[in-house]
Design an enzyme around this catalytic site. Structure first.
Site, PDB file in Angstrom:
ATOM      1  N   LYS A  54      70.869  34.968  29.856  1.00  0.00           N
ATOM      2  CA  LYS A  54      70.878  36.040  28.854  1.00  0.00           C
ATOM      3  C   LYS A  54      72.272  36.599  28.801  1.00  0.00           C
ATOM      4  CE  LYS A  54      67.511  37.917  26.396  1.00  0.00           C
ATOM      5  NZ  LYS A  54      66.306  37.112  26.091  1.00  0.00           N
TER       6      LYS A  54
HETATM    7  N1  GLU Z   1      66.150  35.803  22.811  1.00  0.00           N
HETATM    8  C1  GLU Z   1      64.974  34.997  22.672  1.00  0.00           C
HETATM    9  C2  GLU Z   1      64.096  35.141  23.901  1.00  0.00           C
HETATM   10  O1  GLU Z   1      64.153  36.123  24.570  1.00  0.00           O
HETATM   11  C3  GLU Z   1      65.281  33.558  22.302  1.00  0.00           C
HETATM   12  C4  GLU Z   1      66.076  32.775  23.291  1.00  0.00           C
HETATM   13  C5  GLU Z   1      66.481  31.402  22.784  1.00  0.00           C
HETATM   14  O2  GLU Z   1      66.058  31.015  21.715  1.00  0.00           O
HETATM   15  O3  GLU Z   1      67.245  30.736  23.499  1.00  0.00           O
HETATM   16  O4  GLU Z   1      63.259  34.322  24.194  1.00  0.00           O
END
Ligand code: GLU
Length: 419
Positions: free
Chosen positions: A109
């Protein structure tokens, strides 16, 4: 173990969940820190030239939780409350999510502590490009692949792809997902998380014997996840009686007209003031009587203070980490069926995975192919989670986490410890 670097309410919550599940699974103490602690984190100062000529420095982060199963994957958040601890917790949840649905990724993240609503388009672009530049050493289609999260969108992903590609000297679409379709994005990615939420809601309703006609839903957060989840549930015949955003909520027991609402939001950038609905606070919204409650905003919204008042039958977690472990205990006593975040919102990262595969092969699929594959993976993960919950008499959250954590633990055991 010194948690000082990541210490924050959200990181403590992610660790608390992990420890509870590790106890249930009898994971040896010896293996726990290795599973829990993020492998890498990078904190960067992001200097941005503002429109008024001044320079402002924002703090940016990227945390890669584990590298055992492949590159790391996860979104980038632009929000004033972003800290390295919050990002670390969200990275850990991405690991369990990817493992639960069987994607060849570890979790990651990223985030920048900023309020994107207060930035001009030019400032937002310069911030995104400089943040990407600072992250270059840890990004790449085989290393770490960002995507959208709270406060970021397709345009931001396009700037990330462009900045990375300029550094490499050639176009690298696979470095980021959630891009515009024209630049190698996948059909269906934008809607994937919300559609996945609605699909799993319908599977939960089947399980509990609730029919869509006459059922009501409440959605906290009317962003990319909440708005699409609401629309997809409405298409199934569910009545959406309340929604909210960061500014406040709206309620109409007869059901909201979502087409009119979307036009209103496009013009006013908020649901607040929508004609034909009463104003309501976010706190009131969470405790409205309804069949389905979808928290699709930020973490730690359902806590020990309001879990007793929540009046839904299904809690479908569109957001990451919306429910604290203390609230989980109360919801379980009250027999509320929880579709846990790492399952409920996994449609987003599943279609991100499809986007990455399409980019690597330069061979693109129809929307029908994407949706068909998406629903197949969701169906499988839902079935496995429900079976695990029934077999061990545990909550859906425990079931989902234990399946995800087990896969990462098994993979680490198979790969061994070097040297
Ligand atoms: N931010 C989204 C999540 O928390 C998508 C992450 C992604 O597609 O890599 O799952």
């Amino acid at each position: 173990m010194n948690l000082h670097h990541y210490d924050s309410p959200t990181y403590r919550m992610a660790c608390q969940q992990f420890d509870l599940v590790a106890d249930f699974m009898n994971i040896p103490q010896n293996d726990r820190d290795r599973l829990k602690l993020p492998k890498r984190s990078l904190s960067v100062a992001v200097p941005v030239r503002m429109d008024d000529g001044s320079t402002k420095v924002f703090m940016g982060y990227r945390v890669q939780h584990h590298l055992t199963l492949g590159p790391t994957k996860g979104g980038i958040r632009f929000h004033p409350d972003v800290t390295v601890g919050e990002v670390a917790a969200l990275a850990m949840w991405m690991s369990w999510k990817c493992a639960l649905v069987g994607l060849p990724y570890g979790g990651a993240k990223g985030g920048v502590a900023c309020d994107p609503r207060l930035l001009s388009k030019g400032e937002l672009e310069r911030l995104t490009r400089r943040y990407t530049q600072e992250l270059i050493p840890v990004l790449g289609p085989q290393v770490d692949i960002p995507a959208p999260d709270v406060g970021t969108n397709e345009q931001v992903m396009a700037w990330i792809m462009d900045t990375y590609s300029l550094q490499m000297g050639h176009t690298v679409p696979g470095v980021v997902t959630g891009k515009p379709v024209l630049l190698g994005g996948s059909l269906g990615r934008r809607e994937a998380t919300g559609r996945g939420v609605a699909y799993l809601v319908s599977r939960a309703m089947d399980t509990l014997g609730i029919t869509a006609q006459g059922a009501t839903a409440v959605v906290q957060g009317y962003g990319n996840v909440g708005s699409v989840a609401a629309l997809s549930m409405a298409k199934q015949g569910i009545k959406i009686i309340a929604v909210s955003d960061a500014f406040g909520g709206i309620f109409n027991p007869e059901g909201l007209d979502l087409n009119q609402l979307d036009t209103y939001v496009a013009a006013n950038r908020s649901v607040v003031g929508f004609p034909g609905a009463e104003a309501i606070t976010n706190e009131q919204l969470l405790v409205l009587p309804c069949d389905i409650l979808v928290p699709a905003a930020l973490e730690r919204q359902i806590t020990e203070t309001n879990a007793h008042q929540v009046q839904c039958r299904i809690l479908a977690e569109g957001a990451n980490g919306p429910t604290t472990p203390e609230a989980d205990v109360i919801l379980a006593e009250r027999n509320i069926f929880v579709i846990p975040d790492i399952l409920c919102n996994s449609g987003g990262v599943i279609v991100s995975y499809f986007e990455w595969v399409q980019d690597l092969q330069s061979f693109f699929w129809t929307e029908g192919e994407v949706l068909d594959k998406l629903f197949r993976l969701l169906e499988q993960a839902f079935g496995q989670t429900l079976a695990q919950a029934k077999k061990h008499q545990i909550s859906m959250r425990f079931a989902a986490l234990s399946l995800g954590i087990k896969r990462v633990h098994d993979a680490k055991t198979l790969r061994g410890l070097y040297p």
